[in-house]
Write a protein that holds these residues in place. Structure first.
Motif, PDB file in Angstrom:
ATOM      1  N   CYS A 144      -4.009  -7.148  -0.224  1.00  0.00           N
ATOM      2  CA  CYS A 144      -3.244  -5.893  -0.172  1.00  0.00           C
ATOM      3  C   CYS A 144      -3.432  -5.175   1.165  1.00  0.00           C
ATOM      4  N   GLN A 145      -2.710  -4.082   1.314  1.00  0.00           N
ATOM      5  CA  GLN A 145      -2.790  -3.125   2.434  1.00  0.00           C
ATOM      6  C   GLN A 145      -2.094  -3.673   3.691  1.00  0.00           C
ATOM      7  N   SER A 146      -0.946  -3.047   4.006  1.00  0.00           N
ATOM      8  CA  SER A 146      -0.111  -3.533   5.105  1.00  0.00           C
ATOM      9  C   SER A 146      -0.863  -3.611   6.436  1.00  0.00           C
ATOM     10  N   ALA A 147      -1.722  -2.617   6.725  1.00  0.00           N
ATOM     11  CA  ALA A 147      -2.416  -2.606   8.023  1.00  0.00           C
ATOM     12  C   ALA A 147      -3.394  -3.780   8.116  1.00  0.00           C
TER      13      ALA A 147
ATOM     14  N   GLY B 143      10.480  -1.081   5.560  1.00  0.00           N
ATOM     15  CA  GLY B 143       9.298  -0.337   5.136  1.00  0.00           C
ATOM     16  C   GLY B 143       8.016  -0.729   5.861  1.00  0.00           C
ATOM     17  N   VAL B 144       6.940  -0.864   5.099  1.00  0.00           N
ATOM     18  CA  VAL B 144       5.654  -1.193   5.733  1.00  0.00           C
ATOM     19  C   VAL B 144       5.373  -2.702   5.725  1.00  0.00           C
ATOM     20  N   ALA B 145       6.410  -3.500   5.431  1.00  0.00           N
ATOM     21  CA  ALA B 145       6.220  -4.962   5.433  1.00  0.00           C
ATOM     22  C   ALA B 145       6.901  -5.637   6.617  1.00  0.00           C
TER      23      ALA B 145
ATOM     24  N   GLN C  81      13.270  -4.614 -11.256  1.00  0.00           N
ATOM     25  CA  GLN C  81      12.252  -5.588 -11.690  1.00  0.00           C
ATOM     26  C   GLN C  81      10.831  -5.115 -11.379  1.00  0.00           C
ATOM     27  N   TRP C  82      10.745  -3.981 -10.638  1.00  0.00           N
ATOM     28  CA  TRP C  82       9.439  -3.516 -10.176  1.00  0.00           C
ATOM     29  C   TRP C  82       8.444  -3.244 -11.314  1.00  0.00           C
ATOM     30  N   PRO C  83       8.841  -2.577 -12.411  1.00  0.00           N
ATOM     31  CA  PRO C  83       7.852  -2.298 -13.467  1.00  0.00           C
ATOM     32  C   PRO C  83       7.132  -3.562 -13.951  1.00  0.00           C
TER      33      PRO C  83
ATOM     34  N   MET D  21      -3.209  -3.816  -6.618  1.00  0.00           N
ATOM     35  CA  MET D  21      -3.280  -2.364  -6.455  1.00  0.00           C
ATOM     36  C   MET D  21      -2.056  -1.676  -7.048  1.00  0.00           C
ATOM     37  N   LYS D  22      -1.277  -2.418  -7.818  1.00  0.00           N
ATOM     38  CA  LYS D  22      -0.041  -1.894  -8.441  1.00  0.00           C
ATOM     39  C   LYS D  22       0.899  -1.326  -7.381  1.00  0.00           C
ATOM     40  N   SER D  23       0.817  -1.873  -6.184  1.00  0.00           N
ATOM     41  CA  SER D  23       1.717  -1.452  -5.103  1.00  0.00           C
ATOM     42  C   SER D  23       1.993  -2.655  -4.201  1.00  0.00           C
ATOM     43  N   LEU D  24       2.957  -2.490  -3.294  1.00  0.00           N
ATOM     44  CA  LEU D  24       3.344  -3.543  -2.346  1.00  0.00           C
ATOM     45  C   LEU D  24       3.290  -2.955  -0.936  1.00  0.00           C
ATOM     46  N   PRO D  25       3.104  -3.742   0.125  1.00  0.00           N
ATOM     47  CA  PRO D  25       3.170  -5.205   0.147  1.00  0.00           C
ATOM     48  C   PRO D  25       1.905  -5.893  -0.353  1.00  0.00           C
ATOM     49  N   VAL D  26       2.128  -7.140  -0.781  1.00  0.00           N
ATOM     50  CA  VAL D  26       1.042  -8.051  -1.108  1.00  0.00           C
ATOM     51  C   VAL D  26       1.302  -9.351  -0.351  1.00  0.00           C
TER      52      VAL D  26
ATOM     53  N   VAL E 142       6.844  -6.554 -12.178  1.00  0.00           N
ATOM     54  CA  VAL E 142       6.109  -7.159 -11.057  1.00  0.00           C
ATOM     55  C   VAL E 142       4.843  -6.351 -10.747  1.00  0.00           C
ATOM     56  N   LYS E 143       4.960  -5.012 -10.917  1.00  0.00           N
ATOM     57  CA  LYS E 143       3.850  -4.096 -10.607  1.00  0.00           C
ATOM     58  C   LYS E 143       2.565  -4.496 -11.335  1.00  0.00           C
ATOM     59  N   GLU E 144       2.709  -4.844 -12.586  1.00  0.00           N
ATOM     60  CA  GLU E 144       1.543  -5.179 -13.402  1.00  0.00           C
ATOM     61  C   GLU E 144       0.766  -6.367 -12.850  1.00  0.00           C
TER      62      GLU E 144
ATOM     63  N   ILE F 260       5.206 -10.351  -0.443  1.00  0.00           N
ATOM     64  CA  ILE F 260       5.966  -9.690  -1.511  1.00  0.00           C
ATOM     65  C   ILE F 260       6.143  -8.212  -1.161  1.00  0.00           C
ATOM     66  N   TYR F 261       7.397  -7.758  -1.150  1.00  0.00           N
ATOM     67  CA  TYR F 261       7.680  -6.337  -0.859  1.00  0.00           C
ATOM     68  C   TYR F 261       9.003  -5.970  -1.531  1.00  0.00           C
ATOM     69  N   PHE F 262       9.505  -4.790  -1.217  1.00  0.00           N
ATOM     70  CA  PHE F 262      10.777  -4.343  -1.786  1.00  0.00           C
ATOM     71  C   PHE F 262      11.933  -4.782  -0.891  1.00  0.00           C
ATOM     72  N   GLU F 263      13.175  -4.389  -1.275  1.00  0.00           N
ATOM     73  CA  GLU F 263      14.361  -4.764  -0.486  1.00  0.00           C
ATOM     74  C   GLU F 263      14.534  -3.779   0.675  1.00  0.00           C
TER      75      GLU F 263
HETATM   76  N1  GSH Z   1      -1.572   1.823   1.994  1.00  0.00           N
HETATM   77  C1  GSH Z   1      -0.709   0.881   1.334  1.00  0.00           C
HETATM   78  C2  GSH Z   1       0.425   1.650   0.668  1.00  0.00           C
HETATM   79  C3  GSH Z   1       1.099   0.833  -0.394  1.00  0.00           C
HETATM   80  C4  GSH Z   1       2.225   1.619  -1.039  1.00  0.00           C
HETATM   81  O1  GSH Z   1       2.106   2.827  -1.319  1.00  0.00           O
HETATM   82  N2  GSH Z   1       3.345   0.935  -1.270  1.00  0.00           N
HETATM   83  C5  GSH Z   1       4.519   1.560  -1.853  1.00  0.00           C
HETATM   84  C6  GSH Z   1       5.767   1.104  -1.090  1.00  0.00           C
HETATM   85  S1  GSH Z   1       5.708   1.517   0.631  1.00  0.00           S
HETATM   86  C7  GSH Z   1       4.668   1.105  -3.298  1.00  0.00           C
HETATM   87  O2  GSH Z   1       4.255   0.027  -3.678  1.00  0.00           O
HETATM   88  N3  GSH Z   1       5.330   1.948  -4.108  1.00  0.00           N
HETATM   89  C8  GSH Z   1       5.679   1.631  -5.485  1.00  0.00           C
HETATM   90  C9  GSH Z   1       4.785   2.264  -6.490  1.00  0.00           C
HETATM   91  O3  GSH Z   1       3.768   2.860  -6.108  1.00  0.00           O
HETATM   92  O4  GSH Z   1       5.099   2.155  -7.682  1.00  0.00           O
HETATM   93  C10 GSH Z   1      -0.157  -0.136   2.347  1.00  0.00           C
HETATM   94  O5  GSH Z   1       0.074   0.240   3.502  1.00  0.00           O
HETATM   95  O6  GSH Z   1      -0.002  -1.307   1.975  1.00  0.00           O
END
Ligand code: GSH
Length: 213
Positions: A62-65, A13-15, A38-40, A48-53, A42-44, A7-10
């Protein structure tokens, strides 16, 4: 057989590196791209309230690396011994540093003239340090494996996909300013071209959505 959902954005990026690993491995995965509006919602649902997942059989990671390293190990793309794995890890950290310390900061700068100055300085002062080590590693592997060599060993690994992925991103960004980070870098350019050839990767590069970053 596990069910994978990334799961990531369009965007790439880091996915994108994880997508490339799936493609190289010939492993099916669901490539979910969340539109910004749709992010608000999906975020919930994200740990970690962030992507990628990465979802594996419904469990979220979580965490792309961590995700690319896991996929690299899972699909046998981390080299044939611990030292080859170390050289791949070294490369991943180099690109992570290059992106976080330089590219992202320059990208965020709102002033185009300043951006140009920062990019020129990056190209002249910092970029060669990274590129020289990548070329040194390529030469070491060429001595060991001849012209059939890749970044490590004699088949595609996460190392090659990493170089392809980040050089594509950096070339695209710097190219907008008329700068070519691969100028004079014959060995790295050759590797980038070589990574584009295997059928799974070639097909993906052709069919993947075209995005700015
Ligand atoms: N260290 C995390 C960073 C995750 C991160 O910051 N993702 C950004 C997109 S690159 C995100 O979800 N941004 C939306 C937000 O924080 O609301 C990783 O590499 O997965």
């Amino acid at each position: 057989m596990s069910a994978y959902k990334l799961i990531y954005f369009e965007s790439r990026g880091v996915a994108e590196l994880a997508r490339l690993v799936f493609k190289q491995a010939g492993q099916k995965f669901e490539d979910v791209r969340v539109p910004q509006d749709q992010w608000p919602n999906v975020k919930e649902e994200q740990p970690m309230k962030s992507l990628p997942v990465l979802e594996i059989d419904g469990r979220k990671y979580c965490q792309s690396a961590a995700i690319v390293r896991y996929l690299g190990r899972k699909f046998g793309l981390m080299g044939s011994d611990e030292e080859e794995g170390l050289v791949i890890d070294e490369l991943l950290e180099m690109f992570s540093e290059m992106m976080n310390k330089h590219i992202v900061k320059i990208y965020m700068d709102q002033d185009d003239t300043k951006k140009m100055e920062l990019l020129k300085a990056f190209k002249e002062d910092s970029l060669p340090v990274y590129m020289n080590l990548i070329e040194k590693r390529l030469e070491e592997n060429r001595k060991k494996n001849g012209e059939d060599g890749f970044y490590v060993g004699s088949s595609v690994t996460l190392g090659d996909l990493t170089i392809y992925n980040y050089m594509f991103a950096i070339c695209t960004f710097m190219g907008n300013f008329g700068l070519d980070p691969l100028e004079g870098r014959v060995a790295i350019s050759g590797l980038v071209t070589k990574v584009e050839q295997p059928p799974n990767i070639a097909k993906w590069i052709k069919e993947r959505p075209v995005t700015d970053h």
